[in-house]
Design a protein around this motif. Structure first.
Motif, short mmCIF file in Angstrom:
data_model
loop_
_atom_site.label_atom_id
_atom_site.label_comp_id
_atom_site.label_asym_id
_atom_site.label_seq_id
_atom_site.Cartn_x
_atom_site.Cartn_y
_atom_site.Cartn_z
N LEU A 275 42.16 -69.62 126.85
CA LEU A 275 41.17 -68.58 126.60
C LEU A 275 41.64 -67.65 125.48
O LEU A 275 40.86 -67.29 124.59
CB LEU A 275 40.90 -67.78 127.88
N HIS A 276 42.90 -67.25 125.51
CA HIS A 276 43.44 -66.40 124.44
C HIS A 276 43.32 -67.11 123.09
O HIS A 276 42.91 -66.50 122.09
CB HIS A 276 44.91 -66.07 124.71
N ALA A 277 43.72 -68.39 123.05
CA ALA A 277 43.68 -69.14 121.80
C ALA A 277 42.25 -69.27 121.29
O ALA A 277 42.00 -69.17 120.08
CB ALA A 277 44.30 -70.52 122.00
N SER A 278 41.31 -69.48 122.20
CA SER A 278 39.91 -69.65 121.79
C SER A 278 39.33 -68.36 121.22
O SER A 278 38.66 -68.37 120.19
CB SER A 278 39.08 -70.14 122.98
N ILE A 279 39.58 -67.24 121.90
CA ILE A 279 39.07 -65.96 121.39
C ILE A 279 39.73 -65.61 120.06
O ILE A 279 39.07 -65.17 119.12
CB ILE A 279 39.30 -64.84 122.43
N ALA A 280 41.05 -65.81 119.99
CA ALA A 280 41.75 -65.54 118.73
C ALA A 280 41.23 -66.43 117.61
O ALA A 280 41.04 -65.98 116.47
CB ALA A 280 43.26 -65.75 118.92
N GLY A 281 40.99 -67.72 117.93
CA GLY A 281 40.46 -68.64 116.92
C GLY A 281 39.08 -68.23 116.46
O GLY A 281 38.75 -68.32 115.26
N LEU A 282 38.24 -67.79 117.38
CA LEU A 282 36.90 -67.31 117.02
C LEU A 282 36.99 -66.15 116.03
O LEU A 282 36.31 -66.14 114.99
CB LEU A 282 36.16 -66.88 118.29
N LEU A 283 37.84 -65.18 116.31
CA LEU A 283 37.98 -64.01 115.44
C LEU A 283 38.60 -64.38 114.10
O LEU A 283 38.15 -63.91 113.04
CB LEU A 283 38.84 -62.96 116.15
N PHE A 284 39.63 -65.22 114.12
CA PHE A 284 40.32 -65.59 112.89
C PHE A 284 39.42 -66.39 111.96
O PHE A 284 39.32 -66.11 110.75
CB PHE A 284 41.57 -66.38 113.24
N MET A 285 38.73 -67.40 112.51
CA MET A 285 37.85 -68.21 111.67
C MET A 285 36.64 -67.40 111.22
O MET A 285 36.14 -67.59 110.10
CB MET A 285 37.42 -69.46 112.42
N GLY A 286 36.14 -66.51 112.08
CA GLY A 286 35.06 -65.63 111.65
C GLY A 286 35.47 -64.77 110.48
O GLY A 286 34.71 -64.58 109.51
N ALA A 287 36.69 -64.23 110.55
CA ALA A 287 37.19 -63.40 109.45
C ALA A 287 37.32 -64.22 108.17
O ALA A 287 36.92 -63.78 107.08
CB ALA A 287 38.55 -62.80 109.83
N PHE A 288 37.86 -65.45 108.29
CA PHE A 288 38.07 -66.26 107.09
C PHE A 288 36.74 -66.65 106.45
O PHE A 288 36.56 -66.52 105.23
CB PHE A 288 38.87 -67.51 107.43
N PHE A 289 35.79 -67.16 107.24
CA PHE A 289 34.51 -67.58 106.68
C PHE A 289 33.77 -66.39 106.06
O PHE A 289 33.13 -66.52 105.01
CB PHE A 289 33.65 -68.26 107.73
#
Length: 470
Positions: A275-289
Motif C-alpha cells: 500500500l505504501h509503495a502504491s500510494i508513493a508510486g501514484l504521487l511520484f508518477m503523477g508529479a513526473f507526468f
C-alpha cells in the motif's frame, strides 16, 4: 527441504536464461513507456492529420490510459490464474497488432479505438511481466537487483520516449506507432524462446467474474472523471463518473470481502509495504507526468521550440538507465529500499520546486539541474519502489500485486496531467502565459513532497516491523 528449495530457486534465477527473461520483460516495460511518452510530443501532428479537433486531441492519449488503468487489476489476477507466460505473450501480440493498426489509421475513431485496445493489452502485459520477474528471482538481493534493473529500464522508456517521439514525428507520425510494433515483434520472438512454460493450469472456475466487472468498470469511471476534469469542461460529466465509480468500487469491495477466490485479496493491502509503495508510486508518477507535460507545453507553445527540440531537452534524464543498475543495488543493501526510495522522492521535490520560478527566457542550461535531479530520482526511487511492492507477497499473488502498483502508476499519471491542465486552464482564455506555467508546476512539486511523506512513513513502518531493509 526448505533450504534445498531456496537453493534451487537461487540457482534457477542465476542462469543466463533467467537474465535473458529479465531483458525481455524489461523490453516490454520500456516499450510501454516509450509508447505513451512518444505520443505526448506527436499528438498535435497526429490530430491535424486525422481530423481530431484541438479539444478532442487528448483522446489519443486518454483512450490508452483508460484501457491501461481500467484493466490492470484484471490483467494481474488473470496472469496468476491462467499463466504468466501465456498472458504476457498474448497481451504482447495484441499490443503489436493494435500499434500497427494505429499507424495505418486514416480516421479519428479508428485511431482512438486502436489506442484503447493497446492500453487494454498493456493492462494485461505489465502485471504479467512484473510477476514473471518477481517469481523468477527469489526474495532477497537477487530479486532486488532484478527489480532495480526492471524499474530503471521502464523509467527510461518514459524519459527517452519524448526524444524518440520528437525524432520519429519529424519524419512521419505513423512511425510513432510502427516503431513500437516492430520492437514488440522482436520481444515476442525472444519471449517465446526464453520464458519457461507456465507450471499452473488454467482455472476458470476460480475466476472472480463479479469482481472483474465491477473493478474494471469502476477504474474506467475514475479515470474518465479525472480526464473530464482535466478537459476543463465542467464538473457535470466528472460528477456522474465519480458517482458511478463510488457505486462500482463499493460493490467491488463487498464482493472481494466474500468471494472464495477474489480478484484482489483485500488483506494483501495491509501486509508488507504494497500500500505504501502504491500510494508513493501514484504521487511520484503523477508529479513526473505533470512536470513533463507542463515543461513540454512551455517549450513548444510559449517558447516556440519544435517537437524535436523539446524532446531532446529531456534526453539527459536517460542517465538513470545507466545509474540505477550500477548504484542503486549497493545503496539498497547498505541503507534499505525504503530509505533509498525516499531520497529519490526528495530529489524529485527539489527538481520540480526550482521550476516554480521558471523564467520566460530559460535556456537548456537553466533546466539542466532539474533534469539531472529527475534522473537521480528515477534511479533511486523506481526500482526500490517496485521491490517494496513485491516484498512479502506470495508467489500466487504477485500478478495481483503488480496490478495494484501499476494501476496506481497510471492513476498517478492521469491525476498529474489533469492537475496541470486545470492549473493552466484557470489562466488566460487566449492562451497560457508564464504565470500559468509557474502555477501549474506547483502541482508536481506538491505531489513529490507528498511522496516524500509517504516514503518516510514506509521507513517508520519498516522500523516498527523490526526489519533491516528500511
Amino acid at each position: 527441504m526448505a533450504n534445498r528449495s531456496v537453493e534451487t530457486a537461487v540457482d534457477r534465477a542465476s542462469t543466463p536464461r533467467a537474465w535473458g527473461l529479465l531483458m525481455v520483460v524489461c523490453g516490454a516495460l520500456f516499450l510501454e513507456g516509450i509508447d505513451i511518452a512518444m505520443l505526448n510530443v506527436a499528438v498535435p501532428v497526429i490530430a491535424a492529420d486525422v481530423g481530431l479537433s484541438a479539444g478532442a486531441a487528448h483522446w489519443v492519449i486518454s483512450a490508452y490510459v483508460l484501457g491501461y488503468a481500467g484493466f490492470m487489476l484484471l490483467g494481474g489476477r488473470t496472469a496468476d490464474l491462467v499463466g504468466r507466460r501465456r498472458v504476457f505473450l498474448v497481451a504482447l501480440s495484441v499490443f503489436v497488432v493494435f500499434s500497427a493498426l494505429g499507424g495505418l489509421a486514416d480516421v479519428d475513431w479508428v485511431l482512438v479505438l486502436a489506442r484503447f485496445a493497446t492500453g487494454v493489452s498493456a493492462g494485461f502485459l505489465t502485471p504479467a511481466g512484473f510477476s514473471l520477474v518477481a517469481t523468477t528471482f527469489p526474495e532477497g538481493p537477487l530479486r532486488d537487483r532484478a527489480l532495480v534493473v526492471y524499474g530503471s529500464v521502464g523509467a527510461a522508456g518514459f524519459v527517452l520516449g519524448t526524444v524518440a517521439g520528437g525524432v520519429l514525428a519529424s519524419a512521419s507520425w505513423r512511425l510513432v506507432f510502427f516503431g513500437p510494433a516492430v520492437l514488440g515483434l522482436l520481444l515476442l520472438a525472444a519471449g517465446a524462446a526464453l520464458i519457461r512454460p507456465d507450471e499452473q493450469s488454467p482455472t476458470p472456475g476460480g475466476f472472480d467474474v463479479g469482481g472483474a466487472v465491477t473493478a474494471t468498470a469502476g477504474m474506467v469511471a475514475v479515470v474518465y472523471a479525472v480526464i473530464a476534469v482535466g478537459e476543463g469542461g465542467g464538473l457535470g460529466p466528472a460528477g456522474l463518473a465519480v458517482a458511478a465509480a463510488i457505486v462500482l468500487l463499493g460493490a467491488f469491495v463487498a464482493i472481494e470481502s466474500r468471494h472464495r477466490s477474489p480478484l484482489l485479496r483485500l488483506g494483501m493491502l495491509r501486509e508488507g509495504l504494497l500500500l505504501h509503495a502504491s500510494i508513493a508510486g501514484l504521487l511520484f508518477m503523477g508529479a513526473f507526468f505533470g512536470f513533463q507535460f507542463a515543461v513540454t507545453l512551455y517549450l513548444q507553445d510559449l517558447r516556440g521550440w519544435s517537437p524535436l527540440e523539446a524532446g531532446l531537452t529531456f534526453a539527459i534524464m536517460g542517465l538513470d538507465l545507466v545509474a540505477a543498475p550500477l548504484l542503486t543495488p549497493p545503496l539498497v543493501r547498505w541503507f534499505g529500499a525504503a530509505r533509498v526510495m525516499t531520497v529519490g522522492f526528495v530529489a524529485a521535490a527539489v527538481a520540480f520546486g526550482r521550476l516554480v520560478r521558471l523564467g520566460d527566457d530559460w535556456s537548456y542550461v537553466d533546466f539542466l539541474p532539474s533534469l539531472l535531479l529527475v534522473a537521480a530520482a528515477f534511479a533511486l526511487a523506481y526500482g526500490p519502489l517496485t521491490s517494496l511492492a513485491a516484498e512479502g507477497v506470495p508467489e500466487s499473488e504477485q500478478g495481483a500485486a503488480g496490478g495494484v502498483v501499476y494501476t496506481a502508476f497510471q492513476f498517478g499519471g492521469a491525476l498529474g496531467l489533469a492537475g496541470v491542465s486545470v492549473a493552466l486552464n484557470a489562466g488566460h482564455a487566449d492562451g497560457a502565459v508564464l504565470g500559468d506555467y509557474q502555477r501549474a508546476l506547483i502541482v508536481p512539486t506538491l505531489a513529490a513532497v507528498a511522496a516524500v511523506v509517504v516514503g518516510v512513513l514506509a521507513v517508520v513502518r519498516r522500523r516498527q516491523d523490526g526489519t533491516t531493509g528500511g
